[in-house]
Scaffold this motif. Structure first.
Motif, PDB file in Angstrom:
ATOM      1  N   ARG A  70       0.861  -1.186   0.000  1.00 57.06           N
ATOM      2  CA  ARG A  70       0.000   0.000   0.000  1.00 57.06           C
ATOM      3  C   ARG A  70       0.899   1.239   0.000  1.00 57.06           C
ATOM      4  O   ARG A  70       2.088   1.155   0.353  1.00 57.06           O
ATOM      5  CB  ARG A  70      -0.909   0.012   1.229  1.00 57.06           C
ATOM      6  CG  ARG A  70      -0.183   0.129   2.548  1.00 57.06           C
ATOM      7  CD  ARG A  70      -1.124   0.092   3.743  1.00 57.06           C
ATOM      8  NE  ARG A  70      -0.403   0.324   4.991  1.00 57.06           N
ATOM      9  CZ  ARG A  70       0.231  -0.612   5.675  1.00 57.06           C
ATOM     10  NH1 ARG A  70       0.233  -1.856   5.224  1.00 57.06           N
ATOM     11  NH2 ARG A  70       0.865  -0.309   6.808  1.00 57.06           N
ATOM     12  N   PRO A  71       0.375   2.389  -0.344  1.00 59.30           N
ATOM     13  CA  PRO A  71       1.175   3.620  -0.313  1.00 59.30           C
ATOM     14  C   PRO A  71       1.579   4.002   1.109  1.00 59.30           C
ATOM     15  O   PRO A  71       0.902   3.667   2.084  1.00 59.30           O
ATOM     16  CB  PRO A  71       0.229   4.672  -0.910  1.00 59.30           C
ATOM     17  CG  PRO A  71      -0.784   3.891  -1.683  1.00 59.30           C
ATOM     18  CD  PRO A  71      -0.960   2.612  -0.934  1.00 59.30           C
ATOM     19  N   GLY A  72       2.707   4.724   1.212  1.00 53.70           N
ATOM     20  CA  GLY A  72       3.108   5.313   2.477  1.00 53.70           C
ATOM     21  C   GLY A  72       3.843   4.416   3.439  1.00 53.70           C
ATOM     22  O   GLY A  72       4.037   4.783   4.603  1.00 53.70           O
TER      23      GLY A  72
ATOM     24  N   ALA B 163      13.520   4.338   1.786  1.00 55.81           N
ATOM     25  CA  ALA B 163      12.586   4.584   0.688  1.00 55.81           C
ATOM     26  C   ALA B 163      11.162   4.535   1.216  1.00 55.81           C
ATOM     27  O   ALA B 163      10.917   4.186   2.378  1.00 55.81           O
ATOM     28  CB  ALA B 163      12.787   3.557  -0.425  1.00 55.81           C
ATOM     29  N   GLU B 164      10.215   4.884   0.346  1.00 53.80           N
ATOM     30  CA  GLU B 164       8.801   4.873   0.708  1.00 53.80           C
ATOM     31  C   GLU B 164       7.988   4.326  -0.453  1.00 53.80           C
ATOM     32  O   GLU B 164       8.260   4.642  -1.622  1.00 53.80           O
ATOM     33  CB  GLU B 164       8.338   6.293   1.041  1.00 53.80           C
ATOM     34  CG  GLU B 164       6.876   6.379   1.479  1.00 53.80           C
ATOM     35  CD  GLU B 164       6.448   7.795   1.815  1.00 53.80           C
ATOM     36  OE1 GLU B 164       5.283   7.991   2.195  1.00 53.80           O
ATOM     37  OE2 GLU B 164       7.281   8.709   1.680  1.00 53.80           O
TER      38      GLU B 164
ATOM     39  N   ILE C  79       8.044   2.505  -5.828  1.00 52.92           N
ATOM     40  CA  ILE C  79       8.720   2.930  -4.605  1.00 52.92           C
ATOM     41  C   ILE C  79       9.661   4.072  -4.964  1.00 52.92           C
ATOM     42  O   ILE C  79      10.203   4.123  -6.071  1.00 52.92           O
ATOM     43  CB  ILE C  79       9.495   1.753  -3.982  1.00 52.92           C
ATOM     44  CG1 ILE C  79       8.519   0.686  -3.469  1.00 52.92           C
ATOM     45  CG2 ILE C  79      10.413   2.203  -2.851  1.00 52.92           C
ATOM     46  CD1 ILE C  79       9.190  -0.578  -2.960  1.00 52.92           C
ATOM     47  N   LYS C  80       9.876   4.997  -4.023  1.00 52.86           N
ATOM     48  CA  LYS C  80      10.798   6.115  -4.254  1.00 52.86           C
ATOM     49  C   LYS C  80      11.846   6.138  -3.145  1.00 52.86           C
ATOM     50  O   LYS C  80      11.504   6.146  -1.951  1.00 52.86           O
ATOM     51  CB  LYS C  80      10.031   7.442  -4.260  1.00 52.86           C
ATOM     52  CG  LYS C  80      10.907   8.671  -4.485  1.00 52.86           C
ATOM     53  CD  LYS C  80      11.508   8.677  -5.886  1.00 52.86           C
ATOM     54  CE  LYS C  80      12.069  10.042  -6.270  1.00 52.86           C
ATOM     55  NZ  LYS C  80      13.119  10.510  -5.356  1.00 52.86           N
ATOM     56  N   ILE C  81      13.124   6.126  -3.542  1.00 48.93           N
ATOM     57  CA  ILE C  81      14.204   6.305  -2.578  1.00 48.93           C
ATOM     58  C   ILE C  81      14.118   7.723  -2.035  1.00 48.93           C
ATOM     59  O   ILE C  81      14.044   8.692  -2.804  1.00 48.93           O
ATOM     60  CB  ILE C  81      15.572   6.051  -3.234  1.00 48.93           C
ATOM     61  CG1 ILE C  81      15.668   4.584  -3.694  1.00 48.93           C
ATOM     62  CG2 ILE C  81      16.709   6.375  -2.277  1.00 48.93           C
ATOM     63  CD1 ILE C  81      16.933   4.263  -4.486  1.00 48.93           C
TER      64      ILE C  81
ATOM     65  N   LEU D  64       0.649   6.149 -10.089  1.00 49.14           N
ATOM     66  CA  LEU D  64       1.593   5.509  -9.186  1.00 49.14           C
ATOM     67  C   LEU D  64       2.451   6.551  -8.474  1.00 49.14           C
ATOM     68  O   LEU D  64       2.662   6.468  -7.258  1.00 49.14           O
ATOM     69  CB  LEU D  64       2.478   4.526  -9.961  1.00 49.14           C
ATOM     70  CG  LEU D  64       1.776   3.296 -10.548  1.00 49.14           C
ATOM     71  CD1 LEU D  64       2.738   2.505 -11.426  1.00 49.14           C
ATOM     72  CD2 LEU D  64       1.215   2.401  -9.439  1.00 49.14           C
ATOM     73  N   VAL D  65       2.943   7.530  -9.219  1.00 48.68           N
ATOM     74  CA  VAL D  65       3.750   8.593  -8.615  1.00 48.68           C
ATOM     75  C   VAL D  65       2.934   9.373  -7.582  1.00 48.68           C
ATOM     76  O   VAL D  65       3.448   9.784  -6.533  1.00 48.68           O
ATOM     77  CB  VAL D  65       4.310   9.541  -9.692  1.00 48.68           C
ATOM     78  CG1 VAL D  65       4.960  10.778  -9.051  1.00 48.68           C
ATOM     79  CG2 VAL D  65       5.326   8.816 -10.567  1.00 48.68           C
ATOM     80  N   ALA D  66       1.645   9.561  -7.861  1.00 49.74           N
ATOM     81  CA  ALA D  66       0.773  10.313  -6.951  1.00 49.74           C
ATOM     82  C   ALA D  66       0.407   9.528  -5.695  1.00 49.74           C
ATOM     83  O   ALA D  66      -0.240  10.063  -4.795  1.00 49.74           O
ATOM     84  CB  ALA D  66      -0.498  10.731  -7.690  1.00 49.74           C
ATOM     85  N   GLY D  67       0.794   8.246  -5.636  1.00 55.88           N
ATOM     86  CA  GLY D  67       0.524   7.460  -4.438  1.00 55.88           C
ATOM     87  C   GLY D  67      -0.870   6.887  -4.368  1.00 55.88           C
ATOM     88  O   GLY D  67      -1.366   6.595  -3.270  1.00 55.88           O
ATOM     89  N   GLU D  68      -1.512   6.691  -5.515  1.00 54.98           N
ATOM     90  CA  GLU D  68      -2.860   6.123  -5.508  1.00 54.98           C
ATOM     91  C   GLU D  68      -2.813   4.611  -5.312  1.00 54.98           C
ATOM     92  O   GLU D  68      -1.858   3.935  -5.716  1.00 54.98           O
ATOM     93  CB  GLU D  68      -3.569   6.438  -6.830  1.00 54.98           C
ATOM     94  CG  GLU D  68      -3.865   7.907  -7.046  1.00 54.98           C
ATOM     95  CD  GLU D  68      -4.709   8.122  -8.283  1.00 54.98           C
ATOM     96  OE1 GLU D  68      -5.527   7.239  -8.603  1.00 54.98           O
ATOM     97  OE2 GLU D  68      -4.540   9.167  -8.940  1.00 54.98           O
TER      98      GLU D  68
END
Length: 344
Positions: A104-106, A121-122, A135-137, A241-245
């Motif tokens: 899930r996001p976050g 990362a998140e 995922i983003k470092i 995906l980038v927006a965290g949906e």
């Protein structure tokens, strides 16, 4: 014939990834003895099963080049106490993986590079309908990364290289390398025979130009029948995906419901229903007469509209239900009676 899943993953014995690649020489040379009577090969990697020694050596050299190029971008992911795999696809640290690893996001997670570096990362967006996760470092850096390719141009027979971190991260081993072929391509899946085992989920599948063409999603009953998320699905859903949906529901939820009905196929979208990629031995599908290559067009009187629809139709049934399954096999149409079981 070149053995599919040629570079078998080993969890021990090879101390470095380079030794895995170097081991191909022995396998390729042995295979070439079966192919010595074939004619000269073209400049591009051959797609035929039978290859001569020169072609095998050229593929070996290409694989070594690709691995040297992309191996630093293949990472292990530690999230929620579990390990998975992924691949960095941008210098600022975007990492492709699968939804069932990201969850899930976050979520806070750790990215582990083969050289031993561990960075924070998140998880961003997840699309459970296609099993795509991003995922983003979160640490600043210019991260090693691989290019995203074009899965739309793939065809059965194309060579591919799988990397991942089976069994969890091992700095002494690095990311084992597996060589295989694409066996099926649809809009929603890429199937290959590159060997995968537990822990590889989320890892990258590359073409022989070093481009990411898929992300490991589902490991088949035999470890050489595997399903990957096409990289183009990440492109289509990139902004979300980038927006965290969080998009869709997890289609594999049927695997985790103890009392869920079980059919026993690995399938893929088809314009006339759900194509059977593999039938699980001794499953209801096998006992009922279904075969790999069949296209399931109806199930229990309902028209089948792709793999997700097939999963939902089975989900709605109970173990012990007898179901009439309409199948297209070549130019013929068949009807099978299948008694669903409880998932083993």
């Amino acid at each position: 014939m070149v053995h599919r899943g040629l570079l078998k993953c080993r969890l021990g014995g090879w101390s470095r990834w380079s030794a895995v690649v170097g081991a191909t020489a022995l396998v390729l040379a042995a295979t070439a003895a079966l192919c010595a009577d074939h004619t000269d090969t073209p400049d591009a990697p051959a797609q035929a099963d039978a290859l001569d020694l020169d072609e095998l050596r050229r593929i070996e050299a290409r694989v070594e080049q690709v691995v040297q190029q992309v191996q630093p971008a293949a990472v292990a992911i530690m999230v929620g106490g579990a390990y998975g795999s992924g691949v960095v696809v941008s210098a600022d640290g975007y990492v492709l993986t699968v939804a069932h690893i990201a969850g899930r996001p976050g979520r806070q997670c750790t990215i582990l590079f083969s050289d031993g570096r561990a960075v924070e990362a998140e998880t961003l967006g997840v699309h459970h309908g296609v099993d795509a996760g991003l995922i983003k470092i979160t640490e600043a850096g210019d991260w090693p990364h691989a290019a995203m390719g074009d899965s739309g141009g793939l065809k059965p027979g194309d060579w591919c290289v799988a990397l991942g971190h089976p069994g969890g991260f091992d700095a002494q081993r690095g990311a084992p390398v597996r060589l295989g072929r694409v066996i099926v391509v649809t809009r929603r899946i890429v199937g290959s025979d590159a060997t995968l085992v537990g822990g590889d989920s989320g890892g990258p599948l590359f073409d022989l130009d070093g481009n990411v063409i898929g992300i490991h999603s589902r490991i088949g009953g035999p470890i050489t029948a595997n399903v990957h998320v096409p990289v183009n699905l990440f492109r289509v859903n990139w902004d979300r995906l980038v927006a965290g949906e969080m998009v869709g529901t997890w289609p594999r939820r049927v695997f985790f419901k103890q009392r869920a009905a079980f059919l026993g196929i690995v399938g893929a979208d088809h314009d006339r229903g759900c194509q059977v990629i593999r039938v699980v031995p001794d499953s209801p599908a096998a006992k009922g007469g279904l075969q790999a290559g069949d296209v399931i067009s109806t199930f229990g009187g309902s028209v089948v509209d792709g793999m997700d629809d097939m999963v939902q139709l089975v989900w709605n049934m109970k173990p012990g239900d007898a179901v009439e399954v309409g199948v297209l096999r070549g130019d013929e149409t068949f009807t099978f009676q299948v008694e669903l079981s409880r998932r083993p």
